[in-house]
Motif scaffolding. Structure first.
Motif, PDB file in Angstrom:
ATOM      1  N   HIS A   7      58.000  39.693  41.362  1.00  0.00           N
ATOM      2  CA  HIS A   7      56.874  40.597  41.578  1.00  0.00           C
ATOM      3  C   HIS A   7      55.630  40.007  40.943  1.00  0.00           C
ATOM      4  N   SER A  11      47.190  43.548  39.404  1.00  0.00           N
ATOM      5  CA  SER A  11      45.869  43.030  39.723  1.00  0.00           C
ATOM      6  C   SER A  11      44.871  43.413  38.641  1.00  0.00           C
ATOM      7  N   ARG A  72      45.647  45.786  47.678  1.00  0.00           N
ATOM      8  CA  ARG A  72      46.139  44.858  46.657  1.00  0.00           C
ATOM      9  C   ARG A  72      45.091  44.640  45.571  1.00  0.00           C
ATOM     10  N   THR A  78      51.549  45.523  45.824  1.00  0.00           N
ATOM     11  CA  THR A  78      51.782  44.133  45.441  1.00  0.00           C
ATOM     12  C   THR A  78      52.335  43.398  46.650  1.00  0.00           C
ATOM     13  N   TYR A  88      54.945  43.635  51.474  1.00  0.00           N
ATOM     14  CA  TYR A  88      54.130  44.479  50.605  1.00  0.00           C
ATOM     15  C   TYR A  88      54.946  45.679  50.148  1.00  0.00           C
ATOM     16  N   SER A  91      52.792  49.360  44.075  1.00  0.00           N
ATOM     17  CA  SER A  91      52.800  48.709  42.770  1.00  0.00           C
ATOM     18  C   SER A  91      53.619  49.464  41.739  1.00  0.00           C
TER      19      SER A  91
END
Length: 275
Positions: A7, A11, A72, A78, A88, A91
Motif C-alpha cells: 500500500h 498522500s 488520490r 490509494t 484503487y 485509503s
C-alpha cells in the motif's frame, strides 16, 4: 480480486500536521456525482481497476482517471500496481464511515429503471460496509449475537435499537457492548478465531468491537476487527457470496441451512434478506 504490491504511503494532505481541519476540501471531493459513485463502488474495501470504476461512475476512461487523480491527491483513495494495471481502493475505513453518514443525510436518487430498483433493494438487504456486514442481514445477525449472549449490552437496553445519542449512520464513538459469556462458543461455530482476533492489531490498533448505526435499518451492526473477521469467515465458508454489483452480498443456500443452527435466526427472517 487479488492484487500485488504494498500500500502506498498516505498522500500529502493526510501527512500534514498543525492548523485546523479543513472539511471543505474533503467535502468538495465527495460533492462531484461521478467521484461519489467511484467512492461508493469502493466502500466494500476491495481494490478495483479504473475501467470498472469508470463504468460504475458512468464516465469515460480519461474522465475516470482525472477523478481518481483528484481523489488520490486528496487522500481518499490509494493506488497499487499489479502488472500493467492500476487498482484503487479507499485509503481507510474513515472514508467509508463518512460515505455511510452522507448517505443517511442524502435524498434517494430517482429510480428510473428496474436495474436501479433491484440494486437499491439488494443494498438494503445485505451489503459490505468497508469490511463488515451491513444491511438487514447485518443488523439481524448482530441482534442474534446479542440474543445468543455472544455480545452483551452494557447499558441495560437488551437489543440493538438506536440509542438516544447515536449519530445517524456512522461508526459509534462509544458503544454499549462487550463480549458475552458465550462469545467463544458462538464465534467459533461461525468460523471466527476469536482468540486470534482479540489480540491487538498493531500497528493499526483498530478496536476489537466497533458498531455502526446502519443507515438503512437504523439499528446497530457489528464492525471493528471482530466484524471484519466475521464477514471473512462467512465468505470463506461460502455462506455469503459477493453479489453481481459492488458492495452487494447474497446469503447462499449453505448460509440459510447453517446459520439457524448457530444463531437464533428463523428461516423466514433469513429468507427476507434475499427477496
Amino acid at each position: 480480486m487479488t492484487t500485488t504490491g504494498t500500500h502506498p504511503t498516505p498522500s500529502a494532505p493526510q501527512q500534514q500536521r498543525g492548523g485546523e481541519a479543513d472539511p471543505a476540501t474533503a467535502a468538495s471531493l465527495f460533492a462531484d456525482p461521478a467521484r461519489a459513485r467511484v467512492l461508493m463502488a469502493l466502500v466494500d474495501g476491495r481494490a478495483l481497476p479504473a475501467s470498472v470504476l469508470a463504468d460504475e461512475a458512468g464516465v469515460s476512461a480519461p474522465a475516470a482517471s482525472a477523478h481518481l487523480a483528484k481523489l488520490r491527491d486528496g487522500g481518499l483513495v490509494t493506488m497499487e500496481k499489479s502488472g500493467r494495471h492500476r487498482y484503487y481502493r479507499l485509503s481507510g475505513p474513515q472514508v467509508a464511515t463518512a460515505l455511510e453518514a452522507l448517505t443517511a443525510l442524502s435524498p434517494p436518487r430517482p429510480v428510473r429503471s428496474l436495474r436501479a430498483h433491484t440494486r437499491a433493494a439488494a443494498l438494503r438487504r445485505a451489503r459490505s460496509c468497508y469490511d463488515h456486514l451491513a444491511g438487514d442481514l447485518g443488523v439481524q445477525m448482530t441482534a442474534a449475537l446479542v440474543t445468543a449472549e455472544a455480545l452483551l449490552p452494557t447499558d441495560g437496553i437488551p437489543d440493538t435499537r438506536r440509542r438516544p445519542r447515536d449519530p445517524l449512520s456512522a461508526q459509534l464513538r462509544d458503544h454499549p457492548y462487550a463480549l458475552g459469556p458465550r462469545a467463544e462458543e458462538v464465534f467459533t461455530a461461525l468460523g471466527v478465531d476469536l482468540a486470534g482476533t482479540t489480540r491487538p492489531s498493531s500497528p493499526t490498533r483498530r478496536p476489537l468491537l466497533r458498531f455502526c448505526l446502519d443507515w438503512t435499518e437504523q439499528r446497530h451492526h457489528l464492525a471493528g476487527r471482530l466484524g471484519a473477521a466475521l464477514l471473512t469467515a462467512l465468505l470463506t465458508r461460502s455462506w455469503l457470496t459477493p453479489g453481481p454489483r459492488p458492495r452487494t452480498l447474497i446469503l447462499t443456500a449453505e448460509g440459510h441451512h447453517h446459520l439457524p443452527d448457530i444463531l437464533p435466526l428463523s428461516p423466514e427472517e433469513l429468507a427476507s434478506t434475499n427477496t
